[in-house]
Design a protein around this motif. Structure first.
Motif, PDB file in Angstrom:
ATOM      1  N   THR A   1     -12.131  -4.205   9.051  1.00  0.00           N
ATOM      2  CA  THR A   1     -12.808  -3.801   7.814  1.00  0.00           C
ATOM      3  C   THR A   1     -12.267  -4.599   6.632  1.00  0.00           C
ATOM      4  OG1 THR A   1     -11.233  -2.099   7.130  1.00  0.00           O
ATOM      5  CG2 THR A   1     -12.926  -1.449   8.743  1.00  0.00           C
ATOM      6  N   ASP A   2     -12.863  -4.378   5.459  1.00  0.00           N
ATOM      7  CA  ASP A   2     -12.309  -4.982   4.241  1.00  0.00           C
ATOM      8  C   ASP A   2     -11.439  -3.979   3.476  1.00  0.00           C
ATOM      9  OD1 ASP A   2     -14.156  -3.233   3.174  1.00  0.00           O
ATOM     10  OD2 ASP A   2     -15.416  -4.775   2.271  1.00  0.00           O
ATOM     11  N   LEU A   3     -11.146  -2.843   4.085  1.00  0.00           N
ATOM     12  CA  LEU A   3     -10.396  -1.802   3.392  1.00  0.00           C
ATOM     13  C   LEU A   3      -8.901  -2.091   3.323  1.00  0.00           C
ATOM     14  CD1 LEU A   3     -12.229   1.330   4.840  1.00  0.00           C
ATOM     15  CD2 LEU A   3     -12.656   0.110   2.687  1.00  0.00           C
ATOM     16  N   LEU A   4      -8.353  -2.803   4.301  1.00  0.00           N
ATOM     17  CA  LEU A   4      -6.946  -3.183   4.241  1.00  0.00           C
ATOM     18  C   LEU A   4      -6.728  -4.212   3.126  1.00  0.00           C
ATOM     19  CD1 LEU A   4      -6.084  -3.508   8.022  1.00  0.00           C
ATOM     20  CD2 LEU A   4      -5.169  -1.799   6.416  1.00  0.00           C
TER      21      LEU A   4
ATOM     22  N   LEU B   1     -10.070  12.995  11.637  1.00  0.00           N
ATOM     23  CA  LEU B   1     -10.996  12.525  10.611  1.00  0.00           C
ATOM     24  C   LEU B   1     -10.456  11.220  10.060  1.00  0.00           C
ATOM     25  CD1 LEU B   1     -11.577  15.852   8.645  1.00  0.00           C
ATOM     26  CD2 LEU B   1     -12.999  14.880  10.427  1.00  0.00           C
ATOM     27  N   LEU B   2     -11.219  10.150  10.213  1.00  0.00           N
ATOM     28  CA  LEU B   2     -10.830   8.846   9.687  1.00  0.00           C
ATOM     29  C   LEU B   2     -11.582   8.585   8.391  1.00  0.00           C
ATOM     30  CD1 LEU B   2     -10.962   6.868  13.043  1.00  0.00           C
ATOM     31  CD2 LEU B   2      -8.894   7.379  11.725  1.00  0.00           C
ATOM     32  N   GLY B   3     -10.865   8.114   7.376  1.00  0.00           N
ATOM     33  CA  GLY B   3     -11.512   7.797   6.107  1.00  0.00           C
ATOM     34  C   GLY B   3     -12.500   6.657   6.265  1.00  0.00           C
ATOM     35  N   GLY B   4     -13.646   6.786   5.617  1.00  0.00           N
ATOM     36  CA  GLY B   4     -14.668   5.747   5.705  1.00  0.00           C
ATOM     37  C   GLY B   4     -14.640   4.763   4.552  1.00  0.00           C
ATOM     38  N   VAL B   5     -13.936   5.110   3.461  1.00  0.00           N
ATOM     39  CA  VAL B   5     -13.873   4.217   2.300  1.00  0.00           C
ATOM     40  C   VAL B   5     -12.434   3.879   1.916  1.00  0.00           C
ATOM     41  CG1 VAL B   5     -16.104   4.939   1.379  1.00  0.00           C
ATOM     42  CG2 VAL B   5     -14.051   6.171   0.699  1.00  0.00           C
ATOM     43  N   ARG B   6     -11.469   4.535   2.545  1.00  0.00           N
ATOM     44  CA  ARG B   6     -10.048   4.244   2.333  1.00  0.00           C
ATOM     45  C   ARG B   6      -9.319   4.340   3.668  1.00  0.00           C
ATOM     46  NH1 ARG B   6     -11.662   7.142  -1.815  1.00  0.00           N
ATOM     47  NH2 ARG B   6     -11.214   9.143  -0.803  1.00  0.00           N
TER      48      ARG B   6
END
Length: 199
Positions: A192-195, A142-147
Protein backbone atom coordinates in the motif's frame (compact mmCIF):
# COMPACT_ATOMS: atom_id res chain seq x y z
CA UNK A 1 -23.02 0.08 1.87
CA UNK A 2 -26.13 0.78 -0.11
CA UNK A 3 -29.36 -1.16 0.24
CA UNK A 4 -30.84 -2.03 -3.13
CA UNK A 5 -33.98 -3.81 -4.28
CA UNK A 6 -35.20 -6.93 -2.56
CA UNK A 7 -38.28 -9.04 -3.12
CA UNK A 8 -41.50 -7.41 -1.88
CA UNK A 9 -42.94 -8.57 1.40
CA UNK A 10 -41.55 -9.51 4.79
CA UNK A 11 -37.89 -9.65 5.81
CA UNK A 12 -35.77 -11.86 3.60
CA UNK A 13 -34.58 -15.05 5.28
CA UNK A 14 -31.08 -16.51 5.00
CA UNK A 15 -32.49 -19.36 2.90
CA UNK A 16 -34.12 -16.87 0.51
CA UNK A 17 -30.98 -14.72 0.44
CA UNK A 18 -28.82 -17.66 -0.63
CA UNK A 19 -31.13 -18.27 -3.60
CA UNK A 20 -31.65 -14.60 -4.45
CA UNK A 21 -30.00 -13.04 -7.52
CA UNK A 22 -29.84 -9.23 -7.33
CA UNK A 23 -30.97 -7.38 -10.44
CA UNK A 24 -28.83 -4.35 -9.61
CA UNK A 25 -25.07 -4.65 -9.08
CA UNK A 26 -24.90 -8.45 -9.23
CA UNK A 27 -21.09 -8.17 -9.32
CA UNK A 28 -20.96 -6.71 -5.81
CA UNK A 29 -20.66 -8.54 -2.53
CA UNK A 30 -23.98 -8.70 -0.70
CA UNK A 31 -24.87 -9.28 2.94
CA UNK A 32 -28.15 -9.76 4.76
CA UNK A 33 -28.66 -7.28 7.63
CA UNK A 34 -31.73 -8.06 9.68
CA UNK A 35 -33.65 -9.26 6.63
CA UNK A 36 -32.45 -6.48 4.31
CA UNK A 37 -29.98 -7.23 1.46
CA UNK A 38 -27.14 -4.69 1.51
CA UNK A 39 -24.43 -4.32 -1.12
CA UNK A 40 -20.82 -3.49 -0.39
CA UNK A 41 -19.30 -0.60 -2.31
CA UNK A 42 -16.29 -1.53 -4.47
CA UNK A 43 -13.11 -1.72 -2.39
CA UNK A 44 -10.41 0.94 -2.68
CA UNK A 45 -6.98 0.01 -4.10
CA UNK A 46 -5.43 0.04 -0.60
CA UNK A 47 -8.26 -2.14 0.74
CA UNK A 48 -7.65 -4.64 -2.06
CA UNK A 49 -3.90 -4.69 -1.38
CA UNK A 50 -4.34 -5.18 2.36
CA UNK A 51 -6.82 -7.97 1.62
CA UNK A 52 -4.35 -9.68 -0.73
CA UNK A 53 -1.43 -9.42 1.71
CA UNK A 54 -3.55 -10.74 4.59
CA UNK A 55 -4.61 -13.71 2.47
CA UNK A 56 -0.98 -14.49 1.58
CA UNK A 57 0.43 -14.01 5.10
CA UNK A 58 -2.24 -16.09 6.80
CA UNK A 59 -2.26 -18.71 4.03
CA UNK A 60 1.50 -19.27 4.13
CA UNK A 61 1.44 -19.48 7.92
CA UNK A 62 -1.35 -22.07 7.88
CA UNK A 63 0.35 -24.14 5.18
CA UNK A 64 3.52 -24.34 7.29
CA UNK A 65 2.12 -24.48 10.84
CA UNK A 66 -1.57 -25.44 10.72
CA UNK A 67 -2.17 -27.41 7.49
CA UNK A 68 -5.55 -28.60 8.75
CA UNK A 69 -6.79 -24.98 8.57
CA UNK A 70 -7.64 -22.82 5.56
CA UNK A 71 -8.09 -19.14 4.73
CA UNK A 72 -11.50 -18.37 3.25
CA UNK A 73 -12.03 -15.26 1.12
CA UNK A 74 -15.35 -13.52 1.83
CA UNK A 75 -16.90 -16.48 3.67
CA UNK A 76 -20.60 -16.22 4.42
CA UNK A 77 -21.28 -16.57 8.14
CA UNK A 78 -24.54 -16.68 10.07
CA UNK A 79 -24.53 -15.16 13.56
CA UNK A 80 -26.32 -17.05 16.30
CA UNK A 81 -28.48 -14.02 17.20
CA UNK A 82 -31.32 -13.41 14.70
CA UNK A 83 -29.80 -16.18 12.59
CA UNK A 84 -32.84 -16.59 10.33
CA UNK A 85 -32.43 -13.09 8.83
CA UNK A 86 -28.68 -12.38 8.99
CA UNK A 87 -25.91 -13.54 6.66
CA UNK A 88 -22.71 -11.54 7.02
CA UNK A 89 -19.62 -11.62 4.80
CA UNK A 90 -16.27 -10.74 6.41
CA UNK A 91 -13.25 -10.00 4.23
CA UNK A 92 -11.47 -13.17 5.39
CA UNK A 93 -12.01 -16.09 7.70
CA UNK A 94 -9.97 -19.01 8.93
CA UNK A 95 -11.57 -22.39 9.56
CA UNK A 96 -10.04 -25.60 10.80
CA UNK A 97 -13.19 -27.60 10.07
CA UNK A 98 -12.94 -30.27 7.36
CA UNK A 99 -14.52 -29.76 3.97
CA UNK A 100 -17.98 -31.32 4.13
CA UNK A 101 -19.34 -33.67 1.50
CA UNK A 102 -20.61 -31.81 -1.54
CA UNK A 103 -17.83 -29.23 -1.33
CA UNK A 104 -19.44 -27.13 1.41
CA UNK A 105 -16.97 -25.62 3.85
CA UNK A 106 -17.50 -26.29 7.53
CA UNK A 107 -19.30 -23.50 9.30
CA UNK A 108 -16.92 -23.10 12.23
CA UNK A 109 -14.58 -20.13 11.66
CA UNK A 110 -12.03 -19.55 14.43
CA UNK A 111 -10.82 -16.18 13.10
CA UNK A 112 -12.66 -13.48 11.16
CA UNK A 113 -10.95 -10.49 9.53
CA UNK A 114 -12.43 -7.17 8.42
CA UNK A 115 -10.67 -4.24 6.74
CA UNK A 116 -12.24 -0.99 7.93
CA UNK A 117 -13.13 1.35 5.07
CA UNK A 118 -14.17 4.91 5.98
CA UNK A 119 -17.29 4.69 3.80
CA UNK A 120 -19.00 1.93 5.81
CA UNK A 121 -17.13 1.60 9.09
CA UNK A 122 -20.37 1.74 11.12
CA UNK A 123 -21.87 -1.27 9.34
CA UNK A 124 -18.59 -3.16 9.43
CA UNK A 125 -18.49 -2.67 13.19
CA UNK A 126 -22.07 -3.94 13.37
CA UNK A 127 -20.72 -7.11 11.74
CA UNK A 128 -18.18 -7.45 14.53
CA UNK A 129 -20.93 -7.55 17.15
CA UNK A 130 -22.68 -10.26 15.11
CA UNK A 131 -19.45 -12.27 14.83
CA UNK A 132 -19.08 -12.44 18.61
CA UNK A 133 -22.26 -14.53 18.75
CA UNK A 134 -20.72 -17.34 16.64
CA UNK A 135 -19.54 -20.00 19.14
CA UNK A 136 -16.47 -21.12 17.17
CA UNK A 137 -15.01 -17.62 16.69
CA UNK A 138 -12.06 -17.07 19.02
CA UNK A 139 -10.63 -13.87 17.52
CA UNK A 140 -11.71 -10.97 15.34
CA UNK A 141 -9.13 -8.81 13.56
CA UNK A 142 -9.94 -5.34 12.26
CA UNK A 143 -7.31 -3.88 9.94
CA UNK A 144 -7.28 -0.15 9.28
CA UNK A 145 -8.12 0.76 5.71
CA UNK A 146 -6.69 4.30 5.71
CA UNK A 147 -3.98 4.02 8.39
CA UNK A 148 -1.57 1.31 9.52
CA UNK A 149 -3.46 0.22 12.60
CA UNK A 150 -5.43 -2.73 13.89
CA UNK A 151 -7.80 -3.87 16.60
CA UNK A 152 -7.88 -7.41 17.96
CA UNK A 153 -10.77 -8.87 19.93
CA UNK A 154 -9.98 -12.17 21.63
CA UNK A 155 -12.48 -14.39 23.42
CA UNK A 156 -11.48 -15.21 26.99
CA UNK A 157 -11.07 -18.68 28.44
CA UNK A 158 -14.51 -18.32 30.02
CA UNK A 159 -16.07 -17.62 26.60
CA UNK A 160 -16.61 -13.90 27.21
CA UNK A 161 -15.40 -11.04 25.02
CA UNK A 162 -13.40 -8.07 26.35
CA UNK A 163 -15.05 -4.68 26.72
CA UNK A 164 -12.45 -3.13 24.41
CA UNK A 165 -10.09 -4.48 21.75
CA UNK A 166 -6.31 -4.45 21.81
CA UNK A 167 -5.15 -1.51 19.65
CA UNK A 168 -2.03 -1.79 17.47
CA UNK A 169 -0.12 0.66 15.30
CA UNK A 170 2.57 0.39 12.64
CA UNK A 171 5.38 -0.36 15.11
CA UNK A 172 3.56 -3.22 16.82
CA UNK A 173 3.61 -6.95 16.25
CA UNK A 174 0.29 -8.63 15.56
CA UNK A 175 -0.44 -11.86 17.40
CA UNK A 176 -3.37 -14.11 16.51
CA UNK A 177 -3.47 -16.71 19.26
CA UNK A 178 -6.26 -18.70 17.61
CA UNK A 179 -3.90 -19.86 14.86
CA UNK A 180 -0.47 -19.28 16.46
CA UNK A 181 0.37 -16.39 14.11
CA UNK A 182 2.85 -13.55 14.73
CA UNK A 183 4.05 -10.88 12.30
CA UNK A 184 4.75 -7.16 12.23
CA UNK A 185 1.49 -5.31 11.56
CA UNK A 186 3.22 -3.30 8.84
CA UNK A 187 3.69 -6.49 6.78
CA UNK A 188 -0.03 -6.42 5.97
CA UNK A 189 0.49 -2.99 4.38
CA UNK A 190 3.60 -3.87 2.34
CA UNK A 191 2.11 -3.00 -1.07
CA UNK A 192 0.00 0.00 0.00
CA UNK A 193 0.97 3.67 0.07
CA UNK A 194 0.06 3.90 3.76
CA UNK A 195 3.54 3.05 5.07
CA UNK A 196 5.07 5.79 2.91
CA UNK A 197 2.49 8.27 4.23
CA UNK A 198 3.93 7.82 7.74
CA UNK A 199 7.42 8.98 6.74
Amino acid sequence: MTALRKPAGADMTVAEFREWEPEEHPERRWQLFDGEPVSMAPASPNHQRIHAEATILLGVHLRERRPECAVLVAPGVVPRVRSAINHRVPDLGVTCAPLASGGEVGTDPVLLVEILPPSNERLTRANVWAYTTIPSVAEILLLGGVRVEAEVLRRGADGSWPEAPVFLDAEDELELASIGFRAPLRSFYRTTDLLAARR
